[in-house]
Scaffold this active site. Structure first.
Site, PDB file in Angstrom:
ATOM      1  CE1 TYR A 192       5.538  -0.370   2.768  1.00  0.00           C
ATOM      2  CE2 TYR A 192       6.868  -2.354   3.009  1.00  0.00           C
ATOM      3  CZ  TYR A 192       6.402  -1.313   2.227  1.00  0.00           C
ATOM      4  OH  TYR A 192       6.799  -1.190   0.924  1.00  0.00           O
ATOM      5  CG  ASP A 228       0.655  10.228   2.163  1.00  0.00           C
ATOM      6  OD1 ASP A 228      -0.428  10.706   1.774  1.00  0.00           O
ATOM      7  OD2 ASP A 228       1.750  10.564   1.654  1.00  0.00           O
ATOM      8  CG  HIS A 243       1.952   2.385  -6.200  1.00  0.00           C
ATOM      9  ND1 HIS A 243       3.009   3.233  -6.461  1.00  0.00           N
ATOM     10  CD2 HIS A 243       1.697   1.741  -7.365  1.00  0.00           C
ATOM     11  CE1 HIS A 243       3.374   3.115  -7.736  1.00  0.00           C
ATOM     12  NE2 HIS A 243       2.578   2.223  -8.307  1.00  0.00           N
ATOM     13  CB  CYS A 280      -6.246 -11.404   5.563  1.00  0.00           C
ATOM     14  SG  CYS A 280      -6.053 -13.112   6.125  1.00  0.00           S
ATOM     15  N   GLY A 329       4.928  15.941  -8.349  1.00  0.00           N
ATOM     16  CA  GLY A 329       5.846  15.378  -7.355  1.00  0.00           C
ATOM     17  C   GLY A 329       6.163  13.910  -7.545  1.00  0.00           C
TER      18      GLY A 329
HETATM   19  C1  BJW Z   1       9.048  17.447  -5.003  1.00  0.00           C
HETATM   20  C2  BJW Z   1       9.205  17.959  -3.755  1.00  0.00           C
HETATM   21  C3  BJW Z   1       8.441  19.069  -3.449  1.00  0.00           C
HETATM   22  C4  BJW Z   1      10.523  16.339  -3.865  1.00  0.00           C
HETATM   23  N1  BJW Z   1       7.608  19.568  -4.352  1.00  0.00           N
HETATM   24  N2  BJW Z   1       8.211  17.955  -5.898  1.00  0.00           N
HETATM   25  C5  BJW Z   1      11.198  -1.890 -17.328  1.00  0.00           C
HETATM   26  C6  BJW Z   1      10.368  -1.017 -18.028  1.00  0.00           C
HETATM   27  C7  BJW Z   1       9.090  -0.742 -17.580  1.00  0.00           C
HETATM   28  C8  BJW Z   1       8.610  -1.299 -16.427  1.00  0.00           C
HETATM   29  C9  BJW Z   1       9.429  -2.152 -15.737  1.00  0.00           C
HETATM   30  C10 BJW Z   1      10.685  -2.448 -16.181  1.00  0.00           C
HETATM   31  N3  BJW Z   1      11.244  -3.318 -15.302  1.00  0.00           N
HETATM   32  C11 BJW Z   1      10.350  -3.561 -14.305  1.00  0.00           C
HETATM   33  C12 BJW Z   1       9.243  -2.849 -14.563  1.00  0.00           C
HETATM   34  C13 BJW Z   1       8.036  -2.775 -13.733  1.00  0.00           C
HETATM   35  C14 BJW Z   1       8.232  -2.064 -12.407  1.00  0.00           C
HETATM   36  C15 BJW Z   1       9.022  -0.773 -12.617  1.00  0.00           C
HETATM   37  O1  BJW Z   1       8.491   0.245 -12.965  1.00  0.00           O
HETATM   38  N4  BJW Z   1      10.317  -0.793 -12.360  1.00  0.00           N
HETATM   39  C16 BJW Z   1      11.142   0.388 -12.572  1.00  0.00           C
HETATM   40  C17 BJW Z   1      12.136   0.485 -11.442  1.00  0.00           C
HETATM   41  C18 BJW Z   1      11.750   0.322 -13.947  1.00  0.00           C
HETATM   42  N5  BJW Z   1       6.911  -1.766 -11.941  1.00  0.00           N
HETATM   43  C19 BJW Z   1       6.191  -2.645 -11.258  1.00  0.00           C
HETATM   44  O2  BJW Z   1       6.626  -3.735 -10.914  1.00  0.00           O
HETATM   45  C20 BJW Z   1       4.774  -2.251 -10.948  1.00  0.00           C
HETATM   46  N6  BJW Z   1       3.887  -3.265 -11.343  1.00  0.00           N
HETATM   47  C21 BJW Z   1       3.744  -3.625 -12.622  1.00  0.00           C
HETATM   48  O3  BJW Z   1       4.400  -3.152 -13.533  1.00  0.00           O
HETATM   49  O4  BJW Z   1       2.743  -4.537 -12.805  1.00  0.00           O
HETATM   50  C22 BJW Z   1       2.672  -5.199 -14.043  1.00  0.00           C
HETATM   51  C23 BJW Z   1       3.302  -6.521 -13.806  1.00  0.00           C
HETATM   52  C24 BJW Z   1       2.783  -7.339 -12.849  1.00  0.00           C
HETATM   53  C25 BJW Z   1       3.350  -8.558 -12.650  1.00  0.00           C
HETATM   54  C26 BJW Z   1       4.455  -8.947 -13.405  1.00  0.00           C
HETATM   55  C27 BJW Z   1       4.970  -8.092 -14.349  1.00  0.00           C
HETATM   56  C28 BJW Z   1       4.401  -6.867 -14.556  1.00  0.00           C
HETATM   57  C29 BJW Z   1       4.570  -2.048  -9.456  1.00  0.00           C
HETATM   58  C30 BJW Z   1       5.294  -0.858  -8.941  1.00  0.00           C
HETATM   59  C31 BJW Z   1       5.117  -0.746  -7.429  1.00  0.00           C
HETATM   60  C32 BJW Z   1       5.865   0.435  -6.841  1.00  0.00           C
HETATM   61  N7  BJW Z   1       5.819   0.368  -5.426  1.00  0.00           N
HETATM   62  C33 BJW Z   1       6.406   1.435  -4.646  1.00  0.00           C
HETATM   63  C34 BJW Z   1       6.315   1.055  -3.150  1.00  0.00           C
HETATM   64  C35 BJW Z   1       4.878   1.229  -2.645  1.00  0.00           C
HETATM   65  C36 BJW Z   1       4.749   0.955  -1.198  1.00  0.00           C
HETATM   66  C37 BJW Z   1       5.632   1.847  -0.351  1.00  0.00           C
HETATM   67  O5  BJW Z   1       5.380   3.046  -0.226  1.00  0.00           O
HETATM   68  O6  BJW Z   1       6.600   1.325   0.224  1.00  0.00           O
HETATM   69  O7  BJW Z   1       5.700   2.651  -4.892  1.00  0.00           O
HETATM   70  S1  BJW Z   1       8.087   1.815  -5.100  1.00  0.00           S
HETATM   71  C38 BJW Z   1       7.924   3.556  -4.857  1.00  0.00           C
HETATM   72  O8  BJW Z   1       8.084   4.248  -6.121  1.00  0.00           O
HETATM   73  C39 BJW Z   1       6.475   3.789  -4.430  1.00  0.00           C
HETATM   74  C40 BJW Z   1       6.130   5.031  -5.174  1.00  0.00           C
HETATM   75  O9  BJW Z   1       4.718   5.150  -5.286  1.00  0.00           O
HETATM   76  C41 BJW Z   1       6.841   4.844  -6.487  1.00  0.00           C
HETATM   77  C42 BJW Z   1       7.067   6.135  -7.256  1.00  0.00           C
HETATM   78  O10 BJW Z   1       7.879   6.977  -6.527  1.00  0.00           O
HETATM   79  P1  BJW Z   1       7.626   8.558  -6.591  1.00  0.00           P
HETATM   80  O11 BJW Z   1       6.327   8.874  -5.939  1.00  0.00           O
HETATM   81  O12 BJW Z   1       7.813   9.039  -7.960  1.00  0.00           O
HETATM   82  O13 BJW Z   1       8.759   9.081  -5.619  1.00  0.00           O
HETATM   83  P2  BJW Z   1      10.283   9.498  -5.963  1.00  0.00           P
HETATM   84  O14 BJW Z   1      11.004   9.584  -4.685  1.00  0.00           O
HETATM   85  O15 BJW Z   1      10.841   8.632  -6.986  1.00  0.00           O
HETATM   86  O16 BJW Z   1      10.158  10.943  -6.614  1.00  0.00           O
HETATM   87  C43 BJW Z   1       9.711  12.064  -5.883  1.00  0.00           C
HETATM   88  C44 BJW Z   1       9.729  13.273  -6.805  1.00  0.00           C
HETATM   89  O17 BJW Z   1       9.225  14.379  -6.086  1.00  0.00           O
HETATM   90  C45 BJW Z   1      11.142  13.670  -7.292  1.00  0.00           C
HETATM   91  O18 BJW Z   1      11.114  13.930  -8.694  1.00  0.00           O
HETATM   92  C46 BJW Z   1      11.453  14.962  -6.522  1.00  0.00           C
HETATM   93  O19 BJW Z   1      12.217  15.898  -7.268  1.00  0.00           O
HETATM   94  C47 BJW Z   1      10.073  15.505  -6.298  1.00  0.00           C
HETATM   95  N8  BJW Z   1       9.944  16.340  -5.115  1.00  0.00           N
HETATM   96  N9  BJW Z   1      10.210  17.204  -3.094  1.00  0.00           N
HETATM   97  C48 BJW Z   1       7.555  18.949  -5.599  1.00  0.00           C
HETATM   98  N10 BJW Z   1       8.573  19.668  -2.226  1.00  0.00           N
END
Ligand code: BJW
Length: 232
Positions: free
Chosen positions: A56, A94, A109, A117, A175
Protein backbone atom coordinates in the site's frame (compact mmCIF):
# COMPACT_ATOMS: atom_id res chain seq x y z
CA UNK A 1 -33.97 11.30 -21.03
CA UNK A 2 -36.80 13.74 -20.33
CA UNK A 3 -37.66 12.15 -16.97
CA UNK A 4 -34.06 11.75 -15.86
CA UNK A 5 -33.42 13.41 -12.50
CA UNK A 6 -31.51 11.16 -10.11
CA UNK A 7 -28.32 9.39 -11.17
CA UNK A 8 -26.07 6.89 -9.40
CA UNK A 9 -22.68 6.21 -11.00
CA UNK A 10 -20.45 3.31 -9.96
CA UNK A 11 -16.80 3.58 -10.97
CA UNK A 12 -14.02 1.01 -10.87
CA UNK A 13 -10.33 0.70 -11.69
CA UNK A 14 -10.98 1.07 -15.45
CA UNK A 15 -11.77 4.77 -15.09
CA UNK A 16 -8.30 5.41 -13.66
CA UNK A 17 -6.44 3.06 -16.04
CA UNK A 18 -5.72 5.81 -18.56
CA UNK A 19 -4.25 7.91 -15.74
CA UNK A 20 -1.61 5.17 -15.37
CA UNK A 21 -3.05 3.40 -12.32
CA UNK A 22 -3.02 -0.41 -12.52
CA UNK A 23 -6.34 -2.25 -12.64
CA UNK A 24 -6.72 -5.50 -10.67
CA UNK A 25 -7.86 -8.19 -13.08
CA UNK A 26 -6.56 -7.06 -16.48
CA UNK A 27 -3.56 -8.72 -18.05
CA UNK A 28 -0.55 -7.57 -16.01
CA UNK A 29 -2.93 -6.13 -13.37
CA UNK A 30 -2.29 -6.08 -9.62
CA UNK A 31 -3.70 -9.56 -8.97
CA UNK A 32 -1.24 -11.08 -11.44
CA UNK A 33 1.62 -9.54 -9.48
CA UNK A 34 0.34 -10.25 -5.94
CA UNK A 35 -1.82 -12.92 -4.31
CA UNK A 36 -5.14 -11.38 -3.24
CA UNK A 37 -5.15 -13.50 -0.07
CA UNK A 38 -1.75 -12.06 0.90
CA UNK A 39 -2.36 -8.35 0.35
CA UNK A 40 -6.12 -7.73 0.42
CA UNK A 41 -7.48 -9.68 3.37
CA UNK A 42 -7.33 -9.07 7.15
CA UNK A 43 -5.80 -12.54 7.49
CA UNK A 44 -2.99 -11.63 5.07
CA UNK A 45 -2.31 -8.46 7.07
CA UNK A 46 -2.18 -10.41 10.35
CA UNK A 47 0.23 -12.94 8.77
CA UNK A 48 2.65 -10.50 7.15
CA UNK A 49 1.95 -6.84 7.94
CA UNK A 50 5.21 -5.66 6.36
CA UNK A 51 4.27 -7.15 2.99
CA UNK A 52 0.85 -5.48 3.07
CA UNK A 53 2.11 -2.10 4.32
CA UNK A 54 4.79 -2.05 1.59
CA UNK A 55 2.20 -2.93 -1.09
CA UNK A 56 0.00 0.00 0.00
CA UNK A 57 2.91 2.42 0.60
CA UNK A 58 4.03 1.82 -2.98
CA UNK A 59 0.54 2.41 -4.38
CA UNK A 60 -0.12 5.45 -2.11
CA UNK A 61 3.09 7.05 -3.38
CA UNK A 62 2.30 6.22 -7.01
CA UNK A 63 -1.23 7.66 -7.09
CA UNK A 64 0.05 11.02 -5.92
CA UNK A 65 2.03 11.32 -9.17
CA UNK A 66 -1.02 10.56 -11.38
CA UNK A 67 -3.52 12.99 -12.84
CA UNK A 68 -7.25 12.81 -13.55
CA UNK A 69 -8.11 11.93 -17.16
CA UNK A 70 -11.00 13.15 -19.38
CA UNK A 71 -13.37 10.57 -17.85
CA UNK A 72 -12.87 11.95 -14.30
CA UNK A 73 -13.14 15.48 -15.68
CA UNK A 74 -16.40 14.71 -17.48
CA UNK A 75 -17.97 13.29 -14.29
CA UNK A 76 -16.82 16.38 -12.38
CA UNK A 77 -18.53 18.53 -15.00
CA UNK A 78 -21.71 16.47 -14.65
CA UNK A 79 -21.52 16.86 -10.85
CA UNK A 80 -21.16 20.63 -11.17
CA UNK A 81 -23.94 21.08 -13.73
CA UNK A 82 -26.51 18.43 -12.76
CA UNK A 83 -29.43 19.85 -10.74
CA UNK A 84 -30.88 16.49 -9.79
CA UNK A 85 -29.45 14.06 -7.30
CA UNK A 86 -26.11 12.54 -8.25
CA UNK A 87 -23.87 10.13 -6.38
CA UNK A 88 -20.53 8.87 -7.69
CA UNK A 89 -19.90 5.64 -5.81
CA UNK A 90 -16.30 4.71 -6.46
CA UNK A 91 -14.63 1.42 -5.65
CA UNK A 92 -11.32 3.16 -6.28
CA UNK A 93 -9.03 4.15 -3.46
CA UNK A 94 -7.36 6.92 -5.49
CA UNK A 95 -8.55 10.54 -5.26
CA UNK A 96 -8.79 11.32 -8.97
CA UNK A 97 -12.53 12.07 -8.90
CA UNK A 98 -11.94 14.70 -6.20
CA UNK A 99 -8.85 16.11 -7.92
CA UNK A 100 -10.91 16.51 -11.10
CA UNK A 101 -13.34 18.60 -9.02
CA UNK A 102 -16.18 16.15 -8.26
CA UNK A 103 -17.85 16.73 -4.89
CA UNK A 104 -20.57 14.08 -4.64
CA UNK A 105 -18.18 11.13 -4.30
CA UNK A 106 -18.44 8.14 -1.95
CA UNK A 107 -15.46 5.78 -1.51
CA UNK A 108 -17.07 2.43 -0.75
CA UNK A 109 -13.69 0.62 -0.58
CA UNK A 110 -11.95 3.37 1.39
CA UNK A 111 -9.04 5.55 0.35
CA UNK A 112 -5.26 5.33 0.04
CA UNK A 113 -5.02 8.81 1.55
CA UNK A 114 -6.29 7.91 5.02
CA UNK A 115 -4.67 5.88 7.75
CA UNK A 116 -6.97 4.05 10.15
CA UNK A 117 -5.86 3.51 13.74
CA UNK A 118 -6.90 0.07 14.92
CA UNK A 119 -6.26 1.15 18.54
CA UNK A 120 -8.49 4.26 18.77
CA UNK A 121 -10.55 3.78 15.55
CA UNK A 122 -9.75 7.30 14.26
CA UNK A 123 -9.07 7.93 10.56
CA UNK A 124 -6.41 10.50 9.69
CA UNK A 125 -5.48 12.00 6.29
CA UNK A 126 -2.18 10.32 5.33
CA UNK A 127 0.15 10.73 2.37
CA UNK A 128 3.39 9.16 3.62
CA UNK A 129 4.50 5.56 4.28
CA UNK A 130 3.21 3.33 7.08
CA UNK A 131 5.95 0.70 6.99
CA UNK A 132 7.93 2.32 9.83
CA UNK A 133 4.87 2.13 12.13
CA UNK A 134 4.42 5.88 12.75
CA UNK A 135 2.35 6.77 15.82
CA UNK A 136 -1.32 7.62 15.43
CA UNK A 137 -1.65 11.45 15.65
CA UNK A 138 -4.68 10.92 17.87
CA UNK A 139 -3.69 8.27 20.47
CA UNK A 140 0.04 7.80 19.86
CA UNK A 141 -0.19 4.02 19.34
CA UNK A 142 1.70 2.48 16.41
CA UNK A 143 -1.39 0.76 15.10
CA UNK A 144 -2.11 2.42 11.76
CA UNK A 145 -3.32 0.44 8.74
CA UNK A 146 -4.45 1.55 5.28
CA UNK A 147 -8.08 2.75 5.36
CA UNK A 148 -9.16 0.37 2.59
CA UNK A 149 -11.76 -2.40 2.53
CA UNK A 150 -10.33 -5.88 2.21
CA UNK A 151 -12.16 -9.10 1.31
CA UNK A 152 -14.38 -10.18 4.18
CA UNK A 153 -14.74 -6.61 5.45
CA UNK A 154 -17.87 -4.52 5.11
CA UNK A 155 -17.70 -1.80 2.43
CA UNK A 156 -18.46 1.73 3.63
CA UNK A 157 -21.79 3.56 3.61
CA UNK A 158 -23.88 0.76 2.16
CA UNK A 159 -27.13 2.23 3.52
CA UNK A 160 -26.45 5.53 1.79
CA UNK A 161 -25.67 3.74 -1.49
CA UNK A 162 -28.83 1.63 -1.42
CA UNK A 163 -30.92 4.70 -0.54
CA UNK A 164 -29.49 6.52 -3.57
CA UNK A 165 -30.19 3.51 -5.83
CA UNK A 166 -33.78 3.38 -4.58
CA UNK A 167 -34.27 7.03 -5.62
CA UNK A 168 -32.38 6.72 -8.91
CA UNK A 169 -33.76 6.97 -12.43
CA UNK A 170 -30.46 5.84 -13.96
CA UNK A 171 -27.61 3.62 -12.74
CA UNK A 172 -24.35 3.85 -14.70
CA UNK A 173 -21.38 1.52 -14.20
CA UNK A 174 -17.99 2.66 -15.52
CA UNK A 175 -14.76 0.65 -15.77
CA UNK A 176 -15.48 -2.22 -13.41
CA UNK A 177 -15.27 -5.95 -14.05
CA UNK A 178 -18.36 -6.79 -11.97
CA UNK A 179 -16.36 -9.44 -10.13
CA UNK A 180 -16.56 -8.07 -6.59
CA UNK A 181 -19.66 -7.91 -4.42
CA UNK A 182 -21.62 -6.06 -3.18
CA UNK A 183 -20.79 -3.52 -5.94
CA UNK A 184 -21.31 -6.16 -8.64
CA UNK A 185 -24.88 -6.63 -7.38
CA UNK A 186 -25.94 -2.99 -7.68
CA UNK A 187 -27.09 -3.41 -11.28
CA UNK A 188 -29.41 -6.24 -10.30
CA UNK A 189 -30.71 -4.22 -7.32
CA UNK A 190 -31.31 -1.25 -9.61
CA UNK A 191 -33.12 -3.30 -12.24
CA UNK A 192 -35.34 -4.92 -9.62
CA UNK A 193 -36.42 -1.39 -8.68
CA UNK A 194 -37.16 -0.47 -12.29
CA UNK A 195 -34.09 1.79 -12.65
CA UNK A 196 -32.56 2.18 -16.15
CA UNK A 197 -29.02 0.76 -16.31
CA UNK A 198 -26.04 1.59 -18.53
CA UNK A 199 -22.56 0.11 -18.60
CA UNK A 200 -19.49 1.88 -20.02
CA UNK A 201 -16.49 -0.46 -20.13
CA UNK A 202 -13.52 -1.40 -22.27
CA UNK A 203 -14.83 -4.92 -22.80
CA UNK A 204 -17.86 -6.96 -21.82
CA UNK A 205 -17.82 -7.61 -18.07
CA UNK A 206 -19.14 -10.45 -15.93
CA UNK A 207 -22.33 -8.44 -15.40
CA UNK A 208 -22.86 -7.03 -18.91
CA UNK A 209 -25.91 -9.18 -19.57
CA UNK A 210 -27.68 -7.49 -16.63
CA UNK A 211 -27.57 -3.96 -18.11
CA UNK A 212 -30.20 -2.46 -20.40
CA UNK A 213 -27.34 -1.06 -22.50
CA UNK A 214 -23.57 -1.60 -22.70
CA UNK A 215 -21.22 0.72 -24.58
CA UNK A 216 -17.70 -0.62 -25.17
CA UNK A 217 -14.58 1.54 -25.43
CA UNK A 218 -12.12 3.62 -23.44
CA UNK A 219 -13.51 5.54 -20.49
CA UNK A 220 -11.72 8.70 -21.67
CA UNK A 221 -13.88 8.65 -24.79
CA UNK A 222 -17.14 7.01 -23.66
CA UNK A 223 -17.64 9.04 -20.48
CA UNK A 224 -17.27 12.55 -21.96
CA UNK A 225 -19.58 11.52 -24.82
CA UNK A 226 -22.23 10.18 -22.40
CA UNK A 227 -21.98 13.26 -20.14
CA UNK A 228 -22.35 15.52 -23.18
CA UNK A 229 -25.48 13.58 -24.15
CA UNK A 230 -26.99 13.86 -20.63
CA UNK A 231 -26.29 17.58 -20.31
CA UNK A 232 -27.48 18.51 -23.81
C1 BJW B 1 -11.48 -0.01 -18.75
C2 BJW B 1 -10.34 0.62 -19.15
C3 BJW B 1 -10.52 1.83 -19.80
C4 BJW B 1 -9.71 -1.15 -18.26
N1 BJW B 1 -11.74 2.31 -19.99
N2 BJW B 1 -12.69 0.49 -18.94
C5 BJW B 1 -19.59 -15.20 -3.46
C6 BJW B 1 -20.67 -14.48 -3.97
C7 BJW B 1 -20.85 -13.15 -3.63
C8 BJW B 1 -19.97 -12.50 -2.81
C9 BJW B 1 -18.91 -13.21 -2.32
C10 BJW B 1 -18.73 -14.53 -2.63
N3 BJW B 1 -17.61 -14.96 -1.99
C11 BJW B 1 -17.08 -13.92 -1.29
C12 BJW B 1 -17.86 -12.85 -1.49
C13 BJW B 1 -17.65 -11.49 -0.97
C14 BJW B 1 -16.45 -10.78 -1.56
C15 BJW B 1 -16.43 -10.95 -3.08
O1 BJW B 1 -17.08 -10.25 -3.81
N4 BJW B 1 -15.64 -11.88 -3.58
C16 BJW B 1 -15.59 -12.14 -5.01
C17 BJW B 1 -14.16 -12.40 -5.41
C18 BJW B 1 -16.55 -13.24 -5.35
N5 BJW B 1 -16.64 -9.40 -1.23
C19 BJW B 1 -16.25 -8.90 -0.06
O2 BJW B 1 -15.64 -9.55 0.77
C20 BJW B 1 -16.62 -7.47 0.21
N6 BJW B 1 -17.26 -7.36 1.46
C21 BJW B 1 -18.43 -7.95 1.72
O3 BJW B 1 -19.01 -8.67 0.92
O4 BJW B 1 -18.93 -7.62 2.94
C22 BJW B 1 -20.00 -8.37 3.45
C23 BJW B 1 -19.38 -9.33 4.40
C24 BJW B 1 -18.66 -8.84 5.45
C25 BJW B 1 -18.11 -9.72 6.33
C26 BJW B 1 -18.27 -11.09 6.14
C27 BJW B 1 -18.98 -11.56 5.05
C28 BJW B 1 -19.54 -10.68 4.17
C29 BJW B 1 -15.40 -6.57 0.26
C30 BJW B 1 -14.74 -6.42 -1.06
C31 BJW B 1 -13.48 -5.58 -0.94
C32 BJW B 1 -12.75 -5.43 -2.26
N7 BJW B 1 -11.50 -4.80 -2.04
C33 BJW B 1 -10.65 -4.48 -3.17
C34 BJW B 1 -9.31 -3.92 -2.64
C35 BJW B 1 -9.50 -2.48 -2.14
C36 BJW B 1 -8.23 -1.87 -1.69
C37 BJW B 1 -7.18 -1.83 -2.78
O5 BJW B 1 -7.31 -1.07 -3.74
O6 BJW B 1 -6.20 -2.57 -2.66
O7 BJW B 1 -11.30 -3.52 -3.99
S1 BJW B 1 -10.37 -5.86 -4.26
C38 BJW B 1 -10.40 -4.89 -5.74
O8 BJW B 1 -11.54 -5.28 -6.56
C39 BJW B 1 -10.67 -3.45 -5.30
C40 BJW B 1 -11.62 -2.98 -6.34
O9 BJW B 1 -12.34 -1.85 -5.87
C41 BJW B 1 -12.46 -4.19 -6.61
C42 BJW B 1 -13.19 -4.16 -7.94
O10 BJW B 1 -12.27 -4.14 -8.97
P1 BJW B 1 -12.60 -3.30 -10.30
O11 BJW B 1 -12.61 -1.85 -9.97
O12 BJW B 1 -13.79 -3.84 -10.95
O13 BJW B 1 -11.29 -3.56 -11.15
P2 BJW B 1 -10.98 -4.75 -12.20
O14 BJW B 1 -9.54 -4.74 -12.45
O15 BJW B 1 -11.57 -6.00 -11.76
O16 BJW B 1 -11.77 -4.33 -13.51
C43 BJW B 1 -11.42 -3.18 -14.26
C44 BJW B 1 -12.37 -3.09 -15.45
O17 BJW B 1 -12.05 -1.91 -16.17
C45 BJW B 1 -12.23 -4.26 -16.46
O18 BJW B 1 -13.53 -4.73 -16.82
C46 BJW B 1 -11.54 -3.63 -17.67
O19 BJW B 1 -11.97 -4.17 -18.91
C47 BJW B 1 -11.99 -2.20 -17.56
N8 BJW B 1 -11.08 -1.24 -18.14
N9 BJW B 1 -9.24 -0.21 -18.83
C48 BJW B 1 -12.81 1.56 -19.53
N10 BJW B 1 -9.42 2.51 -20.27
Amino acid sequence: MADLRNIVILTGAGISAESGIDTFRSEGGLWEQHRVEDVATPEGFARDPDLVLRFYDMRREAIQTKLPNPAHEALARLDAEWDGELLIVTQNVDDLHERAGAKRVLHMHGTHLNAWCTACDVRTPWTGPLIDRPPCPCCGESALRPDVVWFGEMPYEMERIYAAIRRADLFVSIGTSGAVYPAAGFVRDARNLGVQTLELNLERSEGSHRFHETRLGRASELVPAWVGQVLS
